[in-house]
Design a protein around this motif. Sequence first.
Motif, PDB file in Angstrom:
ATOM      1  N   ARG A  46      -9.813 -10.164  -5.028  1.00 22.81           N
ATOM      2  CA  ARG A  46      -9.414  -9.517  -3.768  1.00 22.81           C
ATOM      3  C   ARG A  46     -10.085  -8.151  -3.629  1.00 22.81           C
ATOM      4  NH1 ARG A  46      -3.642  -7.620  -1.680  1.00 22.81           N
ATOM      5  NH2 ARG A  46      -4.207  -7.435   0.509  1.00 22.81           N
ATOM      6  N   ARG A  50     -13.441  -6.267  -1.016  1.00 21.80           N
ATOM      7  CA  ARG A  50     -13.483  -4.924  -0.418  1.00 21.80           C
ATOM      8  C   ARG A  50     -14.635  -4.087  -0.961  1.00 21.80           C
ATOM      9  NH1 ARG A  50      -8.797  -3.681   2.935  1.00 21.80           N
ATOM     10  NH2 ARG A  50      -7.660  -5.634   2.899  1.00 21.80           N
ATOM     11  N   TYR A  64      -5.652  -1.988  -6.471  1.00 23.71           N
ATOM     12  CA  TYR A  64      -4.952  -3.119  -5.860  1.00 23.71           C
ATOM     13  C   TYR A  64      -3.707  -2.641  -5.110  1.00 23.71           C
ATOM     14  CZ  TYR A  64      -3.281  -7.841  -5.139  1.00 23.71           C
ATOM     15  OH  TYR A  64      -2.873  -9.010  -4.549  1.00 23.71           O
ATOM     16  N   SER A  66      -3.360  -0.016  -3.526  1.00 25.07           N
ATOM     17  CA  SER A  66      -3.730   0.654  -2.280  1.00 25.07           C
ATOM     18  C   SER A  66      -4.072  -0.330  -1.157  1.00 25.07           C
ATOM     19  CB  SER A  66      -4.917   1.591  -2.514  1.00 25.07           C
ATOM     20  OG  SER A  66      -6.101   0.851  -2.715  1.00 25.07           O
ATOM     21  N   LEU A  67      -4.204  -1.614  -1.486  1.00 25.16           N
ATOM     22  CA  LEU A  67      -4.502  -2.628  -0.475  1.00 25.16           C
ATOM     23  C   LEU A  67      -3.246  -2.962   0.318  1.00 25.16           C
ATOM     24  CD1 LEU A  67      -6.646  -5.162  -2.556  1.00 25.16           C
ATOM     25  CD2 LEU A  67      -7.465  -3.370  -1.012  1.00 25.16           C
ATOM     26  N   PRO A  68      -3.426  -3.475   1.523  1.00 23.60           N
ATOM     27  CA  PRO A  68      -2.250  -3.938   2.276  1.00 23.60           C
ATOM     28  C   PRO A  68      -1.514  -5.021   1.484  1.00 23.60           C
ATOM     29  CG  PRO A  68      -4.191  -3.888   3.682  1.00 23.60           C
ATOM     30  CD  PRO A  68      -4.667  -3.632   2.294  1.00 23.60           C
ATOM     31  N   ALA A  69      -0.201  -5.025   1.600  1.00 20.75           N
ATOM     32  CA  ALA A  69       0.612  -5.990   0.860  1.00 20.75           C
ATOM     33  C   ALA A  69       0.225  -7.414   1.241  1.00 20.75           C
ATOM     34  CB  ALA A  69       2.082  -5.750   1.144  1.00 20.75           C
ATOM     35  N   LEU A  70       0.243  -8.282   0.247  1.00 22.33           N
ATOM     36  CA  LEU A  70      -0.064  -9.695   0.447  1.00 22.33           C
ATOM     37  C   LEU A  70       1.110 -10.495  -0.103  1.00 22.33           C
ATOM     38  CD1 LEU A  70      -2.200 -11.777   1.332  1.00 22.33           C
ATOM     39  CD2 LEU A  70      -3.153 -11.650  -0.965  1.00 22.33           C
ATOM     40  N   HIS A  71       1.738 -11.282   0.756  1.00 27.05           N
ATOM     41  CA  HIS A  71       2.896 -12.074   0.335  1.00 27.05           C
ATOM     42  C   HIS A  71       2.506 -12.972  -0.838  1.00 27.05           C
ATOM     43  CE1 HIS A  71       6.796 -13.879   0.710  1.00 27.05           C
ATOM     44  NE2 HIS A  71       6.244 -15.085   0.759  1.00 27.05           N
ATOM     45  N   PRO A  74       1.935  -9.473  -4.610  1.00 26.11           N
ATOM     46  CA  PRO A  74       2.196  -8.039  -4.455  1.00 26.11           C
ATOM     47  C   PRO A  74       1.641  -7.227  -5.622  1.00 26.11           C
ATOM     48  CG  PRO A  74       4.157  -9.127  -5.264  1.00 26.11           C
ATOM     49  CD  PRO A  74       3.133 -10.216  -4.987  1.00 26.11           C
TER      50      PRO A  74
END
Length: 116
Positions: A46, A50, A64, A66-71, A74
């Motif tokens: 992931r 980026r 990791y 700092s990335l948007p949350a991913l269901h 996490p």
Amino acid sequence: MQPGTDTLLGKARRALAAADAALEGGAPDAAAGRAFYAILYAAKARLNERGLRLRTHARIATAYASLPALHDAPAEALAGALALRAMLAAEPDAFDYADAARLVAQARAFVAAVAG
């Protein structure tokens, strides 16, 4: 897909398969170790998307987070897996089958969420 992401996801899937095999073979500590690597490789995949290619576990976890949350993938799961790895290094027999089965299931969900 960025170059290298497919390689990292392949490593994550192979680590997950090894975790499943270790669990089936009655080796919960080995299953936990491979599940940890499945989560780590998926997180690296992931981050690779980026443009981040980090090597140390601490830097990977920080980036990791700092990335948007991913269901189902996490940052807390990665942080927990890192803490677990440190605990297993100190006490390899402290992990039982049920603990390993939960971690393998978490790794399966994590890898699927990142790959999806």
